[in-house]
Design a protein around this motif. Structure first.
Motif, PDB file in Angstrom:
ATOM      1  N   GLN A 136       4.806  -6.982 -14.593  1.00  0.00           N
ATOM      2  CA  GLN A 136       3.835  -5.893 -14.511  1.00  0.00           C
ATOM      3  C   GLN A 136       2.821  -6.154 -13.393  1.00  0.00           C
ATOM      4  N   ALA A 137       2.453  -7.418 -13.209  1.00  0.00           N
ATOM      5  CA  ALA A 137       1.517  -7.754 -12.135  1.00  0.00           C
ATOM      6  C   ALA A 137       2.102  -7.392 -10.771  1.00  0.00           C
ATOM      7  N   LEU A 138       3.392  -7.661 -10.572  1.00  0.00           N
ATOM      8  CA  LEU A 138       4.054  -7.285  -9.321  1.00  0.00           C
ATOM      9  C   LEU A 138       3.968  -5.779  -9.097  1.00  0.00           C
ATOM     10  N   ALA A 139       4.184  -5.019 -10.151  1.00  0.00           N
ATOM     11  CA  ALA A 139       4.142  -3.555 -10.036  1.00  0.00           C
ATOM     12  C   ALA A 139       2.725  -3.064  -9.786  1.00  0.00           C
ATOM     13  N   GLN A 140       1.736  -3.662 -10.437  1.00  0.00           N
ATOM     14  CA  GLN A 140       0.345  -3.234 -10.256  1.00  0.00           C
ATOM     15  C   GLN A 140      -0.140  -3.497  -8.831  1.00  0.00           C
ATOM     16  N   LEU A 141       0.173  -4.677  -8.311  1.00  0.00           N
ATOM     17  CA  LEU A 141      -0.248  -4.997  -6.947  1.00  0.00           C
ATOM     18  C   LEU A 141       0.432  -4.077  -5.937  1.00  0.00           C
ATOM     19  N   ARG A 142       1.693  -3.805  -6.157  1.00  0.00           N
ATOM     20  CA  ARG A 142       2.407  -2.867  -5.276  1.00  0.00           C
ATOM     21  C   ARG A 142       1.778  -1.491  -5.337  1.00  0.00           C
ATOM     22  N   ALA A 143       1.463  -1.012  -6.539  1.00  0.00           N
ATOM     23  CA  ALA A 143       0.891   0.333  -6.691  1.00  0.00           C
ATOM     24  C   ALA A 143      -0.466   0.438  -6.003  1.00  0.00           C
ATOM     25  N   ILE A 144      -1.292  -0.606  -6.113  1.00  0.00           N
ATOM     26  CA  ILE A 144      -2.607  -0.579  -5.467  1.00  0.00           C
ATOM     27  C   ILE A 144      -2.457  -0.502  -3.956  1.00  0.00           C
ATOM     28  N   GLU A 145      -1.562  -1.312  -3.397  1.00  0.00           N
ATOM     29  CA  GLU A 145      -1.372  -1.307  -1.937  1.00  0.00           C
ATOM     30  C   GLU A 145      -0.834   0.039  -1.451  1.00  0.00           C
ATOM     31  N   LEU A 146       0.156   0.583  -2.163  1.00  0.00           N
ATOM     32  CA  LEU A 146       0.714   1.874  -1.766  1.00  0.00           C
ATOM     33  C   LEU A 146      -0.306   2.997  -1.937  1.00  0.00           C
ATOM     34  N   MET A 147      -1.155   2.901  -2.941  1.00  0.00           N
ATOM     35  CA  MET A 147      -2.198   3.905  -3.139  1.00  0.00           C
ATOM     36  C   MET A 147      -3.173   3.914  -1.966  1.00  0.00           C
ATOM     37  N   ILE A 148      -3.592   2.714  -1.507  1.00  0.00           N
ATOM     38  CA  ILE A 148      -4.520   2.651  -0.375  1.00  0.00           C
ATOM     39  C   ILE A 148      -3.878   3.243   0.868  1.00  0.00           C
ATOM     40  N   LYS A 149      -2.614   2.887   1.122  1.00  0.00           N
ATOM     41  CA  LYS A 149      -1.915   3.449   2.291  1.00  0.00           C
ATOM     42  C   LYS A 149      -1.833   4.961   2.199  1.00  0.00           C
ATOM     43  N   ALA A 150      -1.495   5.463   1.016  1.00  0.00           N
ATOM     44  CA  ALA A 150      -1.340   6.914   0.848  1.00  0.00           C
ATOM     45  C   ALA A 150      -2.677   7.635   1.031  1.00  0.00           C
ATOM     46  N   LEU A 151      -3.761   7.040   0.544  1.00  0.00           N
ATOM     47  CA  LEU A 151      -5.077   7.661   0.714  1.00  0.00           C
ATOM     48  C   LEU A 151      -5.467   7.729   2.191  1.00  0.00           C
ATOM     49  N   ILE A 152      -5.133   6.685   2.947  1.00  0.00           N
ATOM     50  CA  ILE A 152      -5.454   6.689   4.378  1.00  0.00           C
ATOM     51  C   ILE A 152      -4.628   7.749   5.101  1.00  0.00           C
TER      52      ILE A 152
END
Length: 533
Positions: A136-152
């Protein structure tokens, strides 16, 4: 999922128990004998007592096998914990922010134990199905990084405009590096996580483009403002991410901390998605199968090998290339001096031209006068060239504008780097000179004295004199440099009066117990008093 109130209290009490147990081992290593650990405020007070007994924070760092920056971070996290929870009685209400503060200090205890093998305290926290939690930690870290990229990308839908913006903010060379490291037509994929996070938490970027998405009054409130809290959380996540990239498992404390951070960072964006204010859904990004996760982390590890890892913290704001810091008084003085000397040079040229005209017998006087006038006009029209600023010189040397780098330069007697920091306007503290004083780094100490107006530590003399006194007990001398610092900073009436009291107390102890130890302490206190009186 958010923890229940009882669950938060149970986790927090477990953390406090671990911290109390660890404090006894740490203090014992620092020659402070205690029977049991108490509250965070007590632990901080005992650490300060250890600092006084050992002769300074440098000695404490040496015992704990931490460098200066690591010890500063350790004490900062402990101080933050004691501010949030000065005292704790079992059963009292605990907020999520208090739990996060305790977990952050737990991770620093884990680092300390790793650095100092003599410490054996346990930081284990019960985690149900740890294998699933690691996944789950792997998925959470991935989601946070992809969220920041998508917001930019959402804020900059035009790729050309985004590229130009990045070149303005970070420089052409870094954008080229990102394009080389990243995937085709995806400049953000070449960024380190710290660089990507900086695009989100930079003061101007956040205020102009992202603040409306992080406006939940129930999240990101650990510090004074959501942006600062988000910056701190993302830097902690950078370190957790580095652990996973090195293919190590996360500790139970890191797993719990990440599990607390994830909803804090993503819930307000998810709420904005439901309201139609953004097209980014963290919940959808979190839903990744094992193949997607493996592919993502393989690319992340490949990029880490190519770049040497993400070692720099998430800063507060972007420093543009070529950006000049405001001129310090010394720089303004140098500029004015340069202008005046330029004017003197023009005047000398005019006098020389007039003398040549007189001795030449007036041959072609109109042309000579015209030539001299043209020369003066050319001198006056040439623009004054400014030297690179101190910050620019430090950047070229690969040194970031950070007070920890100034402290490290002081400790290693690097006068050149220290001078650049001081010329750039960075303030300093008297306590930062302790190690340099013991090592006899007179070059850098003399330099600091020339910038005494930038010494901003409030009431520094109690600590300075206490550290000096204990250093002299161990055989160090009251050198001319130490005397110069005492005269420069510790001659106010209040300090002199307190030192007179310390000297009187030493006299009483010497009369009551006339042995070598009390006589030496009296001589030390008297010599310090004679310098500042």
């Amino acid at each position: 999922m958010r923890n229940s109130t009882s669950g938060i209290r149970e986790q927090f009490e477990h953390c406090i128990g671990i911290i109390r147990q660890a404090s006894t081992e740490i203090l014992s290593l620092l020659d402070i004998d205690v029977t049991e650990g108490k509250d965070p405020r007590w632990f901080l007070e005992q650490l300060d007592a250890a600092r006084a007994n050992l002769g300074g924070w440098a000695a404490v760092a040496h015992r704990l096998r931490l460098n200066d920056a690591e010890l500063s971070q350790f004490t900062l996290l402990l101080r933050h914990l004691q501010q949030r929870v000065p005292q704790y009685e079992s059963g009292q209400e605990v907020s999520e922010n208090q739990l996060i503060t305790a977990l952050r200090f737990m991770t620093s205890l884990e680092l300390l134990r790793e650095k100092q093998p003599q410490l054996t305290y346990s930081t284990e926290i019960t985690v149900q199905d740890e294998t699933q939690q690691q996944q789950q930690a792997l998925a959470q870290l991935r989601a946070i990084e992809l969220m920041i990229k998508a917001l930019i990308y959402e804020a900059w839908p035009d790729s050309i405009q985004l590229s130009n913006h990045l070149k303005t903010q970070f420089g052409v060379d870094r954008v080229r590096r990102w394009l080389k490291l990243g995937e085709r037509n995806d400049v953000l994929s070449g960024m380190l996580f710290s660089e990507l996070a900086l695009m989100l938490v930079d003061k101007k970027e956040f205020t102009q483009r992202y603040s409306a998405l992080f406006n939940d009054p129930h999240t990101l409130m650990l510090f004074a403002e959501p942006r600062k809290t988000l910056q701190v959380f993302l830097d902690d996540i950078r370190q957790i991410r580095n652990t996973l990239i090195s293919q190590d498992l996360l500790s139970p404390a890191q797993l719990r901390l990440l599990d607390s951070y994830y909803p804090q960072i993503t819930s307000s964006v998810q709420h904005a998605f439901r309201e139609g204010r953004t097209r980014i859904s963290p919940d959808l990004l979190l839903a990744a199968d094992a193949g997607e996760l493996q592919s993502f982390w393989e690319r992340a590890r490949k990029k880490a090998r190519a770049t040497g890892g993400d070692i720099f913290e998430v800063r507060d704001s972007i420093e543009r290339p070529g950006q000049r810091a405001p001129r310090t008084p010394e720089q303004r003085e140098q500029l004015v001096s340069g202008v005046l000397w330029g004017a003197v040079g023009v005047m000398v040229l005019g006098i020389m031209g007039g003398g040549l005209w007189l001795f030449s017998g007036g041959g072609n006087p109109p042309q000579t006068a015209q030539a001299a006038q043209t020369e003066v006009q050319q001198e006056q029209s040439e623009p004054l060239r400014e030297k690179p600023s101190s910050r620019e010189n430090l950047t070229r040397m690969g040194i970031t504008w950070d007070e920890n780098n100034l402290r490290a330069a002081i400790n290693r007697n690097d006068s050149r780097v220290v001078q650049l920091f001081l010329q750039g306007g960075m303030d300093w503290k008297l306590s930062w000179t302790e190690e340099a004083m013991s090592a006899g780094h007179d070059d850098v100490l003399e330099l600091l004295l020339r910038y005494r107006l930038q010494m901003v530590e409030l009431k520094p003399c109690r600590r300075f004199i206490s550290t000096l006194s204990h250093a002299m007990v161990t055989g160090e001398k009251l050198t001319s440099m130490r005397k110069a610092y005492l005269r420069a900073f510790c001659t106010t009436p209040a300090v002199v009066k307190r030192q007179q009291y310390e000297m009187d107390q030493a006299k009483r102890r010497a009369l009551a117990e006339p042995d070598a130890r009390t006589k030496k302490w009296l001589a030390i206190q008297t010599s310090i008093y004679e310098v500042i009186d």
